[in-house]
Design a protein around this motif. Sequence first.
Motif, short mmCIF file in Angstrom:
data_model
loop_
_atom_site.label_atom_id
_atom_site.label_comp_id
_atom_site.label_asym_id
_atom_site.label_seq_id
_atom_site.Cartn_x
_atom_site.Cartn_y
_atom_site.Cartn_z
N UNK A 30 -32.49 141.10 134.55
CA UNK A 30 -31.09 141.58 134.52
C UNK A 30 -30.13 140.40 134.45
N UNK A 31 -30.41 139.36 135.25
CA UNK A 31 -29.53 138.18 135.23
C UNK A 31 -29.57 137.51 133.86
N UNK A 32 -30.75 137.41 133.27
CA UNK A 32 -30.86 136.80 131.93
C UNK A 32 -30.14 137.63 130.88
N UNK A 33 -30.19 138.96 131.01
CA UNK A 33 -29.46 139.81 130.06
C UNK A 33 -27.96 139.54 130.15
N UNK A 34 -27.44 139.43 131.36
CA UNK A 34 -26.01 139.15 131.53
C UNK A 34 -25.65 137.81 130.90
N UNK A 35 -26.47 136.79 131.18
CA UNK A 35 -26.20 135.47 130.62
C UNK A 35 -26.31 135.48 129.09
N UNK A 36 -27.29 136.19 128.56
CA UNK A 36 -27.49 136.25 127.10
C UNK A 36 -26.31 136.94 126.41
N UNK A 37 -25.88 138.07 126.99
CA UNK A 37 -24.73 138.78 126.40
C UNK A 37 -23.49 137.89 126.43
N UNK A 38 -23.29 137.17 127.53
CA UNK A 38 -22.14 136.27 127.63
C UNK A 38 -22.22 135.17 126.58
N UNK A 39 -23.42 134.62 126.36
CA UNK A 39 -23.58 133.57 125.36
C UNK A 39 -23.32 134.10 123.94
N UNK A 40 -23.82 135.30 123.66
CA UNK A 40 -23.62 135.88 122.33
C UNK A 40 -22.14 136.13 122.07
N UNK A 41 -21.46 136.69 123.06
CA UNK A 41 -20.02 136.95 122.90
C UNK A 41 -19.26 135.65 122.70
#
Length: 375
Positions: free
Chosen positions: A133-144
């Motif tokens: 879940x933490x990695x998903x949050x970080x990944x979405x933030x990086x993509x945005x």
Amino acid sequence: MLPLLAGMAQIWGTMAAQRGQVHPGDPLTRVPLDPLGFLLLSLGPLALSARRAHPVLTLWSIVALTAFYVYRGYSYGPVFLSPIIAIFNAVQLGHRRAAYLAGGAVWLFFVAYTTWLLPHREGWFHHASVGAIILVVLTVAEVVRARRDQRAERERVSEEESRRQASEERLSMAQELHDVLGHSISLIHVQASTALHLIDDHPEQARTALATIKQASKDVLTEMRSLLGVLRDDAPRAPTADLSQLDELIERSGPDVTKRVTGTPRPLPPGVERAAYRIVQESLTNVTKHAPGAPATVTLAYGHDRLTVLVEDGGATAPGALAGEGGGNGIPGMRERATALGGTLTAGPHGQGFRVEAVLPIPPAAETDPSEDTE
């Protein structure tokens, strides 16, 4: 509004979530909300108010508040909304290192809490789920953030291209004004000198020179209005000089200038026609300056894939009225016009006179042009 919305979501969502997590008498029950629990649910969203001015401090404050909330045993639920927003905000503002460290700290806290502080120990599947879940949050933030940076880069490139085009248009306007004013003012100067010389002994010839001055000044005003008109928002963005105006130019230049055409004339790209016209104009201006009264010939040779512009004069018959003013930028300007189109230009003495020859590439003719001469 974001802190207010996050606070409402955390408080109301947790009140709803605790109904399924609080079971009196069950050793695995979560603790019901009390004043401290409501305070902790409120402080996290309140800290988001400083997320832009102090993103790192806000991030670690919310992580600490959330960890203390979980440590106290209150119900799971929307309380994790604030740390998710804080991590996302830190990545967007460029504090990626702090965001990744905070994400790692949150994961380590949950591993320690669920392993040693809960009556029922969680396994590695739970730990991997929290980490995912933490990695998903970080990944979405990086993509945005990456998409935002790409959009900003495209806008920057577009602005630079707009500035470059504006600079090229200003340069084109300056070059057009140079050619127009140089040709017309040189002609006016020479004719005025002639009129002053002849006004006492040959007033009729002086009258002719003055008539030429009048027409030349009218023509230059008309062309300047046309050139300056492109600065209006609703006007075309390109000057309008082309080879259809060449006969008028030659007529204004005097009876000693003739035109010769070889090949079959055909419509050409506007840039080629404008360059050819300006090259002829500048060449005739130089004849007027440095070889007044010299016979000059303008030749347009239409080839299969090139247009050759040739301007030759027979040499000065009298000292040039403007010969003492120096060479100026006429020939370099003509060469720049030809080079910009992928062509070439040569200029230099030829016999007793001077010769300018420009070769401009043009779209190939549909069929071979028959050769013919037109005077």
